[in-house]
Write a protein that holds these residues in place. Structure first.
Motif: not given
Lengths: 241, 241
Positions: A41-42, A180-184, A187-194, A220-225
């Motif tokens: 993103v510019l 100049d672009v914004y840094v990506k 997004v943190a991903i928590y997997s929950s559940g035993p 997330i990666g495909m959408n720029g994150g």
């Protein structure tokens, strides 16, 4: 275990609202080579430093002429113009196209002084030192004016624009090497559940492999994150805090 | 300079036909971590090594029951079942749901022996050591059988499949850590024409910056290829050979 009926789940709109309220917009920027800017993103407005194209140019292969010289030209009654030379791309013809004359010209070449239109080669016939023009053209026909794509000094891209191949092309046209672009956004991903087991381990009874952290990370990666996997948690709030 | 009228340009279909005839399919493969396989092309069939899910599981929070025990249950005339315990995810209940009994169960948990349906918690009311069931359920209701997503031994993905987030999810579900994919097809890009100048140089009269090699490279990359820039050539066949 306290079971909450699904009826009490939060509506999607409310969840999105909370996320948007809590998330801070990314403000940190970085410079990247333009070829690596796709999907980024510019962080800056892009103002054309010069006209694109920088010069009036032919948009067809043919002959640069004074449009008025072709008045009334037709297959039955061609207008004959004197050929004064040829203009390949990458150079500039030094002479002038005077009345009754024409210059052979290739697509993309700068228009010579004196000419204000191009007759497509399809509508001409070579005739020794002359060229027969078989069709009348209007001023500006089959040519593009300097600045037809981008005018010097105008804002052509706004900060906040996602870089597509087309945006990349505009940056290249303006001679950018880096941008100049914004840094990506991370997004943190928590997997929950035993019941969730990492790949590479054996599934114990009642377990399944972690699926969602992979699919989410890819989306997330495909959408720029940039995804950050935080591992597999217990199914309660404390383990996430 | 010999000008060819545009009428003589090759039709797109013919150009594509020549490219497809001359291009050799990629046969070389490489192993990549599954999280890096998005946009790549599977080089192997993927056969499910086990059932997914590996066990019958609850697809709703509620109570595992024998469906026939709920016959005729309604708000007006609830069926009362004896609560024998609770099954969180990640474990397996050791006992059996016998006639007249039920087990509290969380979404994703293995179904206990003896039970053949789940009553959603929304349609129950706790009642001390009993649970009031307010609605009749059919066998298999609110649960998924082992292999409901993928059956052990069946081919679930074909070689030649492009990896999307969904395909990645299937690989993750089957416990893959790495996967064999074809190497990316390499596409050479030649920029032709003396009017083309590289970024970082000053434009001479009649020149423009190289645009297409950037836009083409980005489109090639977005479509799973690897672009190789071969620089700026003269506008004739010899300089490319």
């Amino acid at each position: 275990m306290t079971m909450k009926p699904f009826k009490e789940l939060m509506p999607r709109e409310e969840a999105v609202k909370i996320i948007l309220e809590k998330a801070k917009p990314v403000t940190r920027t970085e410079k990247v080579p333009i070829q690596d800017s796709i999907g980024r993103v510019l962080a800056v407005d892009v103002v054309a430093g010069f006209n694109v194209p920088p010069f009036d140019r032919a948009s067809m292969d043919g002959y640069a002429v004074k449009a008025k010289d072709t008045k009334g030209a037709s297959e039955a009654s061609p207008v004959k113009l004197k050929l004064i030379g040829a203009q390949h791309t990458g150079g500039v013809y030094e002479g002038t196209v005077d009345e009754g004359k024409c210059l052979e010209i290739a697509t993309g070449s700068p228009m010579p002084d004196g000419a204000d239109a191009v007759v497509m080669v399809e509508y001409t016939k070579p005739d020794g030192a002359l060229v027969s023009v078989l069709r009348q053209v209007s001023p500006m026909e089959s040519m593009a004016e300097a600045g037809a794509d981008m005018v010097k000094g105008t804002k052509v891209l706004e900060a906040g624009t996602a870089v597509t191949p087309g945006v990349l092309g505009a940056l290249a046209a303006l001679g950018y090497i880096e941008v100049d672009v914004y840094v990506k956004p991370r997004v943190a991903i928590y997997s929950s559940g035993p019941e969730i087991a990492p790949q590479g381990t054996s599934l114990k009874p009642g377990q399944i492999y972690d699926i969602n952290s992979f699919t989410l990370a890819s989306v997330i990666g495909m959408n720029g994150g940039e995804s950050v996997k935080r591992g597999i948690m217990e199914d309660n709030l404390d383990s996430i805090k």
